[in-house]
Structures are given as C-alpha cells and as structure tokens.
Design an enzyme around this catalytic site. Structure first.
Site, PDB file in Angstrom:
ATOM      1  N   CYS A 274      81.304   3.624  10.146  1.00  0.00           N
ATOM      2  CA  CYS A 274      82.709   3.312   9.847  1.00  0.00           C
ATOM      3  C   CYS A 274      82.991   3.583   8.370  1.00  0.00           C
ATOM      4  O   CYS A 274      84.013   4.166   8.015  1.00  0.00           O
ATOM      5  CB  CYS A 274      83.019   1.869  10.222  1.00  0.00           C
TER       6      CYS A 274
ATOM      7  N   CYS B 184      82.765  -5.744  14.759  1.00  0.00           N
ATOM      8  CA  CYS B 184      84.160  -6.086  15.032  1.00  0.00           C
ATOM      9  C   CYS B 184      84.599  -5.792  16.460  1.00  0.00           C
ATOM     10  O   CYS B 184      85.462  -6.464  16.987  1.00  0.00           O
ATOM     11  CB  CYS B 184      85.073  -5.392  14.029  1.00  0.00           C
TER      12      CYS B 184
END
Lengths: 367, 395
Positions: free
Chosen positions: A114, A211
C-alpha cells in the site's frame, strides 16, 4: 498548480489522512506551522463487499467511518479535503498480491505494498497534480539530512511506535518531497495535543491489524476471495521425521510460528515451522525447530550505500526489536543475512529491514 | 458572479453542476418563513391543519398545470429516488398476479431505477436492458424486439443525467402502448430545463425531484395517470390518497408549487439562455483545447449539459484543481463518500474505464452568466495545460 493563480506563497502540503489520530495531528501540526494544507483520504475498499464485518467502518458502500472521521477532522481544521478513489489500484497491487502470497504459503504484509504503490506513488502523482510541494503522512518516522546532505529516513522518537519498517520500498528520490510530522512526537503527547486542539478523533482507538480484514479473519478473507479449487489442502507432517500427523484444509491457514488452530494434539507444544507450497505440506515441530541463524532476502530496495559484508541491525517483522547480522550480497537485489544470534520464526513473505544505528538503509522480502 | 436576481450563490464561486442540484431560487428564500409558519399537520381537522392543507393543494394545482396533468394524478414523495422506487416496486407489487411479468429498461438509468429493477428481479420479474451506442442513442431494434404481450412496464429516462442525451419518450411510449404495456419515464433531469407535457408524452408514470429545479430538497414527485395502480412503499396513514403514507413536507411542497408557477412563465427563456451559453462554451472549448471529445455528440441533448473526455488527463485531478480555483463541476457520478468512480453510463456507452476516468460534466443553470463561462474557460484551459505538462514530465 493551483498555487500559481491563487497567489499563495505558502508551501502547499498534501496530507494523507486516514481518519486516525496520527495523520489528523500531522495535518494539524502542518497547519500550525503555516503550511497550506490539503487533506486527502484514499478510498481503497468497497466495504459493501465484506458484508459489513469491518468493525471500524459503518459497513456501507463507499462510506467507511474512517473516511467520515478524516472529513470531520478536515472540517475542524477548515482545510480542503478530497477522497481519492484508489479502489482499482488497491485491488490490483495490494489485495491480489496479498492473496497470491498466502496461496504461496507465505505470510504477507499488505501495508508495505500500500505504501509502495498507493501512498508513495499514486499520492506522489496527486501531490504534483494538485500543485503541492510536499506529501505528508502520519507515519512514526523522521527525515534527517544524512552525511552528504542527502535526506535519509531515521526511526521515530517514540521507539515503540516506530513505523520505518513499512517504508523500506520508498524510492529515494521522493524522500525530499516527504514529511512525517508526528515522527518527532511521543504517542502520549500526540493524543494530549489532539485533545487540546479539540480534534474529533482525539480519543479514537488506534487501528490494529490489516484494514480490509473483517471479523472473519485472514483465512475467511482468502476463502471468500478465492475459488475453492485454488485453495491448497494437504498433509500435516512432523518436522523433520516426515511422519504424517493429519491433514489440513489449506496452507493459507498457517503461518510460521503459529501454535493455535493446528487441528492436531501432539503431546508437546507444537508449532508450524515450515509451509511448503509445492507439496501443500505444513511441517509441525517443537519451539527449538523455529530457530534459524540465516535467511535469504529478495527484491532489496536500497535507500543508502552498502558494502558486501556490512553489519546491520535487521528487523524480521514489525514487532521485532532488530538483531545484528552480516549482509552478504548474492545478486544485485538479493542477499543472505547471517545473524549473530539465531532468530525465532523467520517467516517467508514478511519483510526484513536493515538499519545502521537509527537510519533506515533499505530492506527486502524474506524468501 | 452568478445572476444575483435569481441565485442564492453569492460566494463568487462558479457553480456548473446543476444536474447534481440547484441553489434554490431567490424568491423561494423570500417566501420561506411565510410557509414555515404553516406548521400544522395538514391532516388535522382543526384550524392548524387548514392553511398547510391549502398550501399543498395549491402547490399540487400549480405543479399539475406546468406538467399538463390533473392535480390528483400527482403524488408528493421525498425525492427522485423514492419516486422511482415507488413506481417500479409499487407497480410490481400492485400487479403481482398479472400474466405480464417482463420489464424493459436501459443500461444508463439512474441507480435508483437500476436497483429497483434488481429488487423486483429477485422477486420473479424478467428484466431486459436496452443497450446504448457509443453516442448514447438507444438500440430501438432491441427495444422493439423485446416488447410483447408479456411486457408489464417499460422504464426509460427522459434525459440522461451524465451525458444529457434526450430519449424520444413520445415515440417509445407509443410503442409500449401498442402492446398494452405501461410506460414510466424518470424525468428528473428535464424538469427546469425544458417544457414538459406528460399528456403529450403519453406516459403512464413520470418521476421528478424538486431540488433539480431551484426548489428545496425533500420533495420528489410521481405522476401516475388516473387509474394507474401503485402499491405504497410506506405503510401508514392515508396521505397522497393512500399511495405515500407519512406527514407531508409542507414547506418543501409549497416551495415546489411556487417554482412551478415560475416555470410556467420562464422555462422557454431559461432553456434558450442555457442552450446559447452551452453552445458558445462548447465551441470555445474545441477552439482552445485539443483532444476534447464530446459524449453524445450529434444527438439531441439537454440545453444545459456538456459531457466530454479530455485526453491525457486524470478527471479526478482535473475536478479537484477546478474546485481549488472556485469552479464546481462533476466527473460522472460521485459516490456517497465523495470519491469519483468511473461512470456506469459512460461504460455502458462502450467507453473504456480509462476513458471514463478522463470525463468531465458541465451543467449550466438558470443563473449562469456569460462572464462565469468566460472565467471558467480561462481556468479550465490553464489547468488542462498544466496537468498535461506534468503528465509528460512524469512520463
């Protein structure tokens, strides 16, 4: 670019706001320091796909609680705020790799990808396109001037929170455009500051874990995103005798060092010591079998010069305190790491990150 | 600045997103407190219900006049989405025992229509989706082929919210009528942009939203021709002749009635002004920026809507830059988090995802001035040039 006609002389910073307290305070600090601050949140995941199991979010399509929180902070600070749609990019660079890695018997860290492909690549492009001079995030890390005046990344003042482990894939050229405003802070001070200036997220719980993983956990996530025939069931075997101990429903349910959920009782504390993807075999052994004094690392990204045979402090997982090791170059981006003391549960798919004192030198992926 | 005699937008920002919503007309604000004093429940028998009931009755009459229908053919709802839900689900429920169980709609409808069809699809309806061509026109052959004595309801929008393409509703409704099927049109995007005549359209149902036409949010409308059945979505009291339970939003309905009287007088003028501004703007864009492709080029379009693809540009960055310069436009449809997504309408027209991500929609309003368009063009030209320069630098 908007700055040229808006007549603003203040340097402009794009702040990646996650809705958490760290990046919220980062935005507040920069504003306080006189920067022209623009907040953005990356929309990375369609929460409706998870059947609302993510506890942090409201579980409704494209409206997680975190995006709302980031927006509330931006409103509080009276800064412009935009949501950047990153769903496709996140899927192709983070989720797909995460799933592939588990199916290869590894234990991946999606946060690094990410950072590599979204925060410090896509958002760097956005930073330029939105006329910003810098990109800031809420990472616990610091940027200092190194030996030849070159900017280098060093660990944060709060050593417990330090997040430089996740930053080893950075392109060295972008470091000059980065800011980590909370890297000089202790977490406790940061919370107190957030409270003092009335940030709506001052008491928000820190995010833990990954997440996009909901209540069904890693295994459940993989199973809901992969067709059943691509899962890899196989045998549980005793390390190193090879004795068959039972079978398992898929290697994605196992990680090196795991003790719980093995599905067999062996009369001694048993651990996963190795996952072999080719044969779909999960090897179980005793704690002593987890120790190893060397590892191979691939796809190394260097943030600093390095000489073959240098001693470094190497972190083999985020929570690892780091251990002395000798770096032996094998190829341009591959090396063997020889530890001074054996390390427990060296896990393929995790990153190994190198430091000299508190400076981040680079890192790569454990084979 | 926007025309100050019409607009509440006195911020100096240039608002070119009237297909999303409109600033209420100045005269709505002037009358607001007068309507707000009528706080009684319109269903009350005593004095407090009389004035609100009269306000709603007058509004219904004014709106009926401007749409050319009877007042009792109108059902006030809360929004355009509710109206579309009421027609599609309410029609399905009211006709559950009918031998006709096939429905026809298009690939470019509003999500409230699309998802209402998903809902009845799961409950046994057969739904056919009419495709569109690259310039946004409907595949009439497909439509004709799927119309039959099994067709229960056709739902086709009057004009598309994203491209502004206008569909030939009168002709499409006549074809449906010929096989005994009912016809609904989602007319949310035409209200306030051109004259509407539901009678001459020959439709059984039409749906509207007041806030798209310079009134307040909180009021939608269903036109259901006399005798057409609809099952109420909301169980409760007998408001709106049993087809929409719930205490009426008197304030917003009164505002809508007021706007309807303005529409009767001014719609031709507004239509002509917006058309002129749009044509001038499009000509200037083509003259000053290379690599711009209008979507729905050459087909009948709404007076106020321009949708186009800008080569070598990221639509999201373009929109944010324009916003930072004080210009409000749109890229496709925004989702509720506020991030932009590739438009399903443009994808249905056969554009690639990459093309859809380079799209921009400009929608002009009653209060837009030539000065605003000139200023927008100046900013737009500069931002596009800068973004293209950056993109070539970044490779």
């Amino acid at each position: 670019m908007a700055k040229s006609t808006m007549g603003s002389k203040k340097p402009r910073v794009l702040v990646a706001m996650s809705g958490g307290v760290d990046s919220s305070v980062a935005a507040a600090i920069l504003q306080e320091e006189g920067f022209d601050v623009i907040g953005v949140t990356m929309q990375v995941w369609d929460y409706s796909l998870n059947n609302c199991t993510i506890t942090e979010g409201h579980g409704t399509c494209c409206s997680s609680q975190d995006v709302d929180d980031a927006r509330a902070v931006a409103d509080h600070l009276k800064i412009p705020f935009y949501v950047i749609n990153c769903e496709e990019k996140f899927k192709s660079t983070v989720i797909d790799n995460f799933i592939d890695s588990y199916l290869k018997g590894e234990t991946p860290i999606p946060c690094v990808n990410c950072n590599t492909f979204l925060k410090f690549d896509h958002l760097i492009s956005k930073m330029k396109e939105l006329g910003c001079d810098y990109l800031a995030t809420g990472h616990y890390a610091r940027i200092e001037k190194g030996a030849e005046g070159k900017a280098v990344i060093v660990t944060s003042n709060d050593s417990w929170k330090d997040q430089t482990y996740f930053l080893f894939t950075l392109n060295p050229e972008v470091i000059n455009s980065l800011m980590f405003p909370v890297g000089a802070w202790q977490k406790s001070e940061l919370r107190a500051y957030a409270e003092k200036i009335g940030l709506p997220v001052a008491r928000k719980k820190d995010s833990t874990g990954i997440c996009f993983i909901g209540k069904s956990g890693y295994g459940g996530f993989i199973e809901s995103h992969v067709s059943k025939r691509n899962l890899r069931p196989g045998l549980l075997r005793r390390f190193a005798s090879g004795e068959i101990l039972g079978d398992h429903s898929g290697i994605h349910n196992f990680t090196v060092g795991q003790r719980k959920g093995l599905g067999v009782a062996l009369g001694f504390p048993a651990y996963v010591v190795k996952v072999n993807a080719e044969t779909s075999t999960v090897w179980l052994g005793e704690e002593k079998d987890l120790y190893s004094s060397e590892l191979m690392v691939r796809d190394i990204n260097w943030l600093s010069d390095f000489t073959d045979g240098d001693m470094v402090r190497a972190k083999i997982r985020f929570a690892h305190r780091g251990a002395e090791a000798k770096l032996c170059k094998v190829a341009a981006t591959q090396a063997r790491l020889e530890f001074y003391e054996s390390q427990r549960a060296i896990t393929p798919g995790q990153a190994v990150v190198f430091y000299r004192n508190n400076q981040l030198l680079g890192g790569g992926w454990i084979c | 600045m926007a025309n100050p005699s019409l607009s509440l937008n006195d911020t100096g920002r240039i608002y070119l997103d009237h297909n999303a919503t409109t600033a209420p007309h100045k005269s709505v604000l002037e009358n607001l407190s007068q309507w707000a004093y009528q706080w009684g429940n319109p269903s009350s028998i005593h004095w407090s219900g009389r004035e609100p009931k009269a306000l709603i009755r007058n509004a219904r009459t004014s709106v009926a006049k401007v749409l050319n229908c009877q007042p009792l053919e109108l059902i006030f709802t809360s929004c355009g989405s509710e109206s579309n839900n009421l027609v599609i689900k309410g029609f399905f429920d009211a006709n559950i025992d009918s031998a006709r169980n096939e429905y026809i709609t298009t690939c470019v409808e509003h999500p409230s229509v699309m998802k209402s069809f998903d809902y009845i699809l799961k409950r046994g309806a057969v739904v056919h989706y009419v495709p569109v061509s690259r310039n946004g026109t409907l595949d009439i052959e497909f439509y004709e082929k799927h119309l039959s004595e099994k067709t229960a309801l056709v739902s086709i929008m009057s004009a598309n919210n994203e491209t502004g393409s206008i569909f030939p509703i009168t002709e499409l409704a006549a074809k449906a009528r010929a096989v005994g099927a009912k016809f609904h049109t989602d007319a949310v995007q035409v209200l306030g942009k051109m004259p509407i005549n539901v009678e001459s359209w020959g439709v059984n149902y039409a749906t509207f939203a007041a806030h798209k036409a310079y009134s307040l949010k909180g009021t939608g409308l269903v036109y259901a021709r006399k005798g057409e059945m609809l099952q109420s979505l909301i169980s409760g009291g007998g408001q709106e002749r049993g087809r929409r339970a719930g205490t009426e939003n008197t304030l917003s309905i009164a505002a809508f009635g007021h706007i309807a009287t303005l529409l009767s007088h001014d719609i031709e003028m507004h239509k002509n002004n917006m058309t002129r501004l749009r044509i001038e703007m499009e000509a200037e864009i083509l003259k000053r920026i290379s690599g711009v492709h209008f979507t729905g080029d050459g087909v009948d379009r709404l007076p106020n809507t321009s949708s186009f693809i800008v080569d070598d540009i990221d639509g999201e960055s373009l929109l944010i830059n324009l916003d930072m310069h004080g210009v409000s436009v749109s890229t496709g449809a925004a989702c509720s988090s506020g991030s932009s997504e590739p438009s399903h309408v443009l994808l249905a027209m056969g554009l690639t995802r990459a093309e859809a991500q380079r799209s921009l929609r400009i929608s002009i309003g009653w209060c837009t001035t030539s000065d605003e368009i000139a200023k927008f063009l100046e900013i737009f030209v500069e931002v596009v040039a800068q973004l293209r320069r950056l993109r070539s630098e970044m490779g």
